[in-house]
Motif scaffolding. Structure first.
Motif, PDB file in Angstrom:
ATOM      1  N   PHE A 222       0.757  -1.151   0.126  1.00 26.81           N
ATOM      2  CA  PHE A 222      -0.027   0.083   0.045  1.00 26.81           C
ATOM      3  C   PHE A 222       0.914   1.316  -0.005  1.00 26.81           C
ATOM      4  O   PHE A 222       1.010   1.971   1.241  1.00 26.81           O
ATOM      5  CB  PHE A 222      -0.931  -0.085   1.212  1.00 26.81           C
ATOM      6  N   ASN A 223       1.110   1.410  -1.323  1.00 29.32           N
ATOM      7  CA  ASN A 223       2.384   2.805  -1.262  1.00 29.32           C
ATOM      8  C   ASN A 223       1.455   3.760  -1.926  1.00 29.32           C
ATOM      9  O   ASN A 223       1.355   3.581  -3.128  1.00 29.32           O
ATOM     10  CB  ASN A 223       3.705   2.436  -1.991  1.00 29.32           C
ATOM     11  N   PHE A 224       0.792   4.745  -1.457  1.00 31.14           N
ATOM     12  CA  PHE A 224      -0.111   5.574  -1.893  1.00 31.14           C
ATOM     13  C   PHE A 224       0.595   6.657  -2.918  1.00 31.14           C
ATOM     14  O   PHE A 224      -0.257   6.735  -4.034  1.00 31.14           O
ATOM     15  CB  PHE A 224      -0.924   6.457  -0.860  1.00 31.14           C
ATOM     16  N   LYS A 225       1.647   6.981  -2.889  1.00 28.80           N
ATOM     17  CA  LYS A 225       2.333   7.718  -3.433  1.00 28.80           C
ATOM     18  C   LYS A 225       2.826   7.118  -5.080  1.00 28.80           C
ATOM     19  O   LYS A 225       2.213   7.753  -6.107  1.00 28.80           O
ATOM     20  CB  LYS A 225       3.866   8.298  -3.249  1.00 28.80           C
ATOM     21  N   LYS A 226       2.828   5.986  -4.974  1.00 25.94           N
ATOM     22  CA  LYS A 226       3.286   5.042  -6.393  1.00 25.94           C
ATOM     23  C   LYS A 226       1.775   4.787  -7.014  1.00 25.94           C
ATOM     24  O   LYS A 226       1.600   4.870  -7.959  1.00 25.94           O
ATOM     25  CB  LYS A 226       3.946   3.578  -5.852  1.00 25.94           C
ATOM     26  N   GLU A 227       0.651   4.610  -6.139  1.00 27.91           N
ATOM     27  CA  GLU A 227      -0.651   4.545  -6.827  1.00 27.91           C
ATOM     28  C   GLU A 227      -1.117   5.810  -7.426  1.00 27.91           C
ATOM     29  O   GLU A 227      -1.751   5.764  -8.308  1.00 27.91           O
ATOM     30  CB  GLU A 227      -1.592   4.050  -5.583  1.00 27.91           C
ATOM     31  N   ARG A 228      -0.594   6.698  -6.733  1.00 23.45           N
ATOM     32  CA  ARG A 228      -1.067   8.215  -7.529  1.00 23.45           C
ATOM     33  C   ARG A 228      -0.368   8.262  -8.716  1.00 23.45           C
ATOM     34  O   ARG A 228      -1.111   8.645  -9.733  1.00 23.45           O
ATOM     35  CB  ARG A 228      -0.737   9.075  -6.333  1.00 23.45           C
ATOM     36  N   GLU A 229       0.902   7.990  -8.805  1.00 24.54           N
ATOM     37  CA  GLU A 229       1.582   8.193  -9.955  1.00 24.54           C
ATOM     38  C   GLU A 229       1.128   7.148 -11.107  1.00 24.54           C
ATOM     39  O   GLU A 229       0.778   7.516 -12.185  1.00 24.54           O
ATOM     40  CB  GLU A 229       3.160   7.825  -9.630  1.00 24.54           C
ATOM     41  N   ASN A 230       0.760   5.831 -10.610  1.00 27.56           N
ATOM     42  CA  ASN A 230       0.119   5.260 -11.564  1.00 27.56           C
ATOM     43  C   ASN A 230      -1.140   5.483 -12.135  1.00 27.56           C
ATOM     44  O   ASN A 230      -1.523   5.092 -13.213  1.00 27.56           O
ATOM     45  CB  ASN A 230       0.109   3.747 -11.051  1.00 27.56           C
ATOM     46  N   LEU A 231      -2.116   5.957 -11.172  1.00 28.16           N
ATOM     47  CA  LEU A 231      -3.376   6.321 -11.459  1.00 28.16           C
ATOM     48  C   LEU A 231      -3.543   7.536 -12.551  1.00 28.16           C
ATOM     49  O   LEU A 231      -4.100   7.485 -13.577  1.00 28.16           O
ATOM     50  CB  LEU A 231      -4.087   6.699 -10.333  1.00 28.16           C
ATOM     51  N   ALA A 232      -2.443   8.378 -12.380  1.00 31.18           N
ATOM     52  CA  ALA A 232      -2.236   9.541 -13.469  1.00 31.18           C
ATOM     53  C   ALA A 232      -2.221   9.006 -14.823  1.00 31.18           C
ATOM     54  O   ALA A 232      -2.378   9.419 -15.866  1.00 31.18           O
ATOM     55  CB  ALA A 232      -1.325  10.466 -12.848  1.00 31.18           C
ATOM     56  N   LYS A 233      -1.560   7.561 -14.805  1.00 35.06           N
ATOM     57  CA  LYS A 233      -1.562   6.862 -16.207  1.00 35.06           C
ATOM     58  C   LYS A 233      -2.525   5.936 -16.322  1.00 35.06           C
ATOM     59  O   LYS A 233      -2.269   4.907 -17.135  1.00 35.06           O
ATOM     60  CB  LYS A 233       0.010   6.301 -16.264  1.00 35.06           C
ATOM     61  N   ASN A 234      -3.584   5.969 -15.796  1.00 31.79           N
ATOM     62  CA  ASN A 234      -4.673   5.099 -15.835  1.00 31.79           C
ATOM     63  C   ASN A 234      -4.089   3.622 -15.365  1.00 31.79           C
ATOM     64  O   ASN A 234      -4.503   2.589 -16.335  1.00 31.79           O
ATOM     65  CB  ASN A 234      -5.346   4.959 -16.974  1.00 31.79           C
ATOM     66  N   GLN A 235      -3.352   3.430 -14.516  1.00 34.64           N
ATOM     67  CA  GLN A 235      -2.880   2.071 -14.114  1.00 34.64           C
ATOM     68  C   GLN A 235      -2.909   2.030 -12.673  1.00 34.64           C
ATOM     69  O   GLN A 235      -3.249   3.123 -11.819  1.00 34.64           O
ATOM     70  CB  GLN A 235      -1.293   2.054 -14.420  1.00 34.64           C
ATOM     71  N   THR A 236      -2.741   0.857 -12.163  1.00 35.84           N
ATOM     72  CA  THR A 236      -2.586   0.756 -10.794  1.00 35.84           C
ATOM     73  C   THR A 236      -0.971   0.002 -10.560  1.00 35.84           C
ATOM     74  O   THR A 236      -0.368  -0.498 -11.439  1.00 35.84           O
ATOM     75  CB  THR A 236      -3.366  -0.361 -10.006  1.00 35.84           C
ATOM     76  N   ASN A 237      -0.390   0.246  -9.431  1.00 32.99           N
ATOM     77  CA  ASN A 237       1.000  -0.286  -8.987  1.00 32.99           C
ATOM     78  C   ASN A 237       1.284  -1.641  -9.111  1.00 32.99           C
ATOM     79  O   ASN A 237       2.164  -2.055  -9.983  1.00 32.99           O
ATOM     80  CB  ASN A 237       1.392   0.160  -7.565  1.00 32.99           C
ATOM     81  N   PHE A 238       0.166  -2.531  -8.873  1.00 35.73           N
ATOM     82  CA  PHE A 238       0.468  -3.893  -9.217  1.00 35.73           C
ATOM     83  C   PHE A 238      -1.021  -4.251 -10.100  1.00 35.73           C
ATOM     84  O   PHE A 238      -1.472  -3.637 -10.415  1.00 35.73           O
ATOM     85  CB  PHE A 238       0.430  -4.693  -7.904  1.00 35.73           C
ATOM     86  N   THR A 239      -1.001  -5.685 -10.247  1.00 33.06           N
ATOM     87  CA  THR A 239      -2.033  -5.957 -11.152  1.00 33.06           C
ATOM     88  C   THR A 239      -3.512  -5.411 -10.799  1.00 33.06           C
ATOM     89  O   THR A 239      -4.092  -5.592  -9.548  1.00 33.06           O
ATOM     90  CB  THR A 239      -2.218  -7.629 -11.391  1.00 33.06           C
ATOM     91  N   SER A 240      -4.183  -4.642 -11.693  1.00 36.03           N
ATOM     92  CA  SER A 240      -5.303  -4.284 -11.375  1.00 36.03           C
ATOM     93  C   SER A 240      -6.176  -5.554 -11.095  1.00 36.03           C
ATOM     94  O   SER A 240      -6.249  -6.425 -11.766  1.00 36.03           O
ATOM     95  CB  SER A 240      -5.715  -3.329 -12.419  1.00 36.03           C
ATOM     96  N   ALA A 241      -7.368  -5.135 -10.490  1.00 38.93           N
ATOM     97  CA  ALA A 241      -8.393  -6.105 -10.009  1.00 38.93           C
ATOM     98  C   ALA A 241      -9.163  -5.988 -11.282  1.00 38.93           C
ATOM     99  O   ALA A 241     -10.534  -5.392 -11.305  1.00 38.93           O
ATOM    100  CB  ALA A 241      -9.323  -6.023  -9.046  1.00 38.93           C
ATOM    101  N   VAL A 242      -9.032  -6.314 -12.493  1.00 35.80           N
ATOM    102  CA  VAL A 242      -9.730  -5.489 -13.847  1.00 35.80           C
ATOM    103  C   VAL A 242     -11.134  -5.883 -13.664  1.00 35.80           C
ATOM    104  O   VAL A 242     -12.052  -5.297 -14.125  1.00 35.80           O
ATOM    105  CB  VAL A 242      -9.078  -6.308 -15.134  1.00 35.80           C
ATOM    106  N   THR A 243     -11.611  -7.173 -13.244  1.00 35.92           N
ATOM    107  CA  THR A 243     -13.322  -7.586 -13.458  1.00 35.92           C
ATOM    108  C   THR A 243     -13.852  -6.578 -12.304  1.00 35.92           C
ATOM    109  O   THR A 243     -14.961  -6.488 -12.622  1.00 35.92           O
ATOM    110  CB  THR A 243     -13.008  -9.131 -12.909  1.00 35.92           C
ATOM    111  N   LEU A 244     -13.390  -6.570 -11.041  1.00 35.22           N
ATOM    112  CA  LEU A 244     -13.949  -5.555 -10.159  1.00 35.22           C
ATOM    113  C   LEU A 244     -14.321  -4.232 -10.812  1.00 35.22           C
ATOM    114  O   LEU A 244     -15.343  -3.549 -10.499  1.00 35.22           O
ATOM    115  CB  LEU A 244     -13.477  -5.907  -8.665  1.00 35.22           C
ATOM    116  N   ILE A 245     -13.143  -3.745 -11.463  1.00 35.44           N
ATOM    117  CA  ILE A 245     -13.205  -2.460 -11.615  1.00 35.44           C
ATOM    118  C   ILE A 245     -14.158  -2.352 -13.110  1.00 35.44           C
ATOM    119  O   ILE A 245     -14.809  -1.504 -13.187  1.00 35.44           O
ATOM    120  CB  ILE A 245     -11.687  -2.029 -12.125  1.00 35.44           C
ATOM    121  N   ILE A 246     -14.289  -3.248 -13.679  1.00 34.40           N
ATOM    122  CA  ILE A 246     -15.382  -3.331 -14.926  1.00 34.40           C
ATOM    123  C   ILE A 246     -16.717  -3.336 -14.122  1.00 34.40           C
ATOM    124  O   ILE A 246     -17.537  -2.348 -14.487  1.00 34.40           O
ATOM    125  CB  ILE A 246     -15.005  -4.556 -15.630  1.00 34.40           C
TER     126      ILE A 246
END
Ligand SMILES: *Cc1c(COP(=O)(O)O)cnc(C)c1O
Length: 379
Positions: A222-246
């Motif tokens: 749970f590194n929020f700074k990294k999550e923020r940087e990734n979210l700006a690129k429409n990503q998550t830091n690790f594998t996204s829970a693609v199904t749940l996000i859909i």
């Protein structure tokens, strides 16, 4: 056959449209296919949270979001204030202590809500308090704390963050992140958002991001700074829970169709009808102040174990509510009206309570609570 009804304060029922949306083949989280999906989820969450802040999407249960809200913004030895009025308030304390924070607690009697003046007094006495933690709905007691009132107080303290566990309140309560000044707000997928368990959401204000820069606690997943940087690129830091996000996008579509204000009104109406119907049966409401729109905690009648009512609801009539926790165990049982909930969830729940009580030998005139609920829900 026993038809099942899920009336628990999480997990909650998932509408078919959402289930179907999650039946699609898995897409790759670093491929262009996923970009519009997470971009839309990101914007949808900002809408739901009423914020322009980042709302991080974590692959974990709500508690993961709570852990991140602690270890991304503080340093061990720092002082924080926890409003502890039930099992989930207690969880804030345990998480903070696990990370070496000095926790001061305001203990709120179970069934009651915090007075913002109590927090104001604590902050005045000790301006070194770096964060105040609360539940928007304390699910164990069915109380909604006064988040707006607390925000007003805490906002005046430049070095104090306001952290809200809205895991069970999101969607059921109007929580104005930006307007009120909530620095960090945690949500979860399996409650008001009508999804299966597995996602946590965390909004983070600029004030909190500033504090993040000086926070040196150990963290990796749970590194929020990294999550923020990734979210700006429409990503998550690790594998996204693609199904749940859909599924999340489908949930947001459903909620947007109804409109945020109507969503809150529906929850308020269902909660009110539940309380009045319960009272018509002759039972008491455990929350003596500020009852939540998410879940109703109902007092078991004298001489009847609340756990037995919970068990009978489940085993005889297929209705999964919740029992009481800790010191409320045996004294109460709980029914939620959260997320994918409407008129006939209430009617069903109330009818079953009457049948269970009668079956246990408690004097109840069948239909009393149901009639009350019907009357109120027709309005
Ligand atoms: C359900 C709940 C949690 C815990 O969520 P998990 O998803 O089980 O980790 C935390 N806080 C509140 C207020 C809740 O209702």
């Amino acid at each position: 056959m026993l038809k099942r009804y899920l009336l628990a304060p999480g997990p909650t029922p998932v509408p078919s449209e959402i289930l179907l949306s999650m039946a699609m083949p898995i897409i790759h989280h670093r491929s262009p296919d996923f970009i519009p999906v997470i971009d839309s989820a990101k914007k949808g969450l900002q809408w739901l949270y009423q914020t322009k802040n980042d709302v991080l999407i974590l692959c974990s249960t709500g508690t993961g979001g709570m852990v991140g809200a602690v270890n991304n913004f503080f340093n061990s030895g720092e002082k924080v204030l926890v409003i502890n009025g039930g099992k989930f308030g207690e969880r804030w304390t345990k998480i903070c202590q696990a990370y070496g924070l000095k926790v001061e607690e305001i203990l709120v009697e179970w069934g009651y809500s915090i007075k913002p003046e109590a927090v104001e007094a604590a902050l005045k006495k000790d301006p070194d308090i770096k964060g105040v933690f609360v539940q928007a709905t304390e699910t164990s007691t069915g109380v909604a704390h006064n988040v707006e009132g607390l925000a007003k107080v805490i906002k005046k303290y430049e070095n104090t963050l306001f952290i809200v566990d809205a895991i069970s309140a999101l969607v059921a309560h109007d929580l104005r992140t930006d307007e009120w000044g909530i620095d960090i707000m945690v949500g979860g997928s399996q409650k008001g958002v009508m999804l299966p368990p597995g996602l946590a959401f965390v909004s983070v204000s600029e004030k909190a991001w500033k504090k993040n820069e000086s926070s040196k606690m150990p963290r990796f997943y749970f590194n929020f700074k990294k999550e923020r940087e990734n979210l700006a690129k429409n990503q998550t830091n690790f594998t996204s829970a693609v199904t749940l996000i859909i599924g999340l996008n489908e949930a947001i579509t459903i909620l947007q169709k109804e409109g945020l204000e109507n969503v809150f009104k529906r929850h308020a109406k269902l909660a009110y009808a539940t309380r009045e119907a319960v009272k018509a049966i002759g039972l008491g409401i455990y929350s003596k102040e500020s009852p939540s729109n998410s879940v109703t905690a109902i007092e078991a009648p004298q001489g009847i174990d609340g756990q037995l009512i919970y068990k009978n609801l489940r085993e005889k009539y297929g209705i999964t509510g919740a029992g009481g926790q800790d010191k409320a165990k045996g004294k109460i049982f709980r029914l939620a009206h959260l997320g994918y909930a409407d008129t006939f969830d209430i009617i069903t729940g109330i009818a079953a309570i009457e049948m269970v009580l009668k079956g246990l030998g408690h004097p109840v005139k069948l239909g009393t609570g149901v009639a009350k609920a019907q009357e109120l829900l027709m309005k």
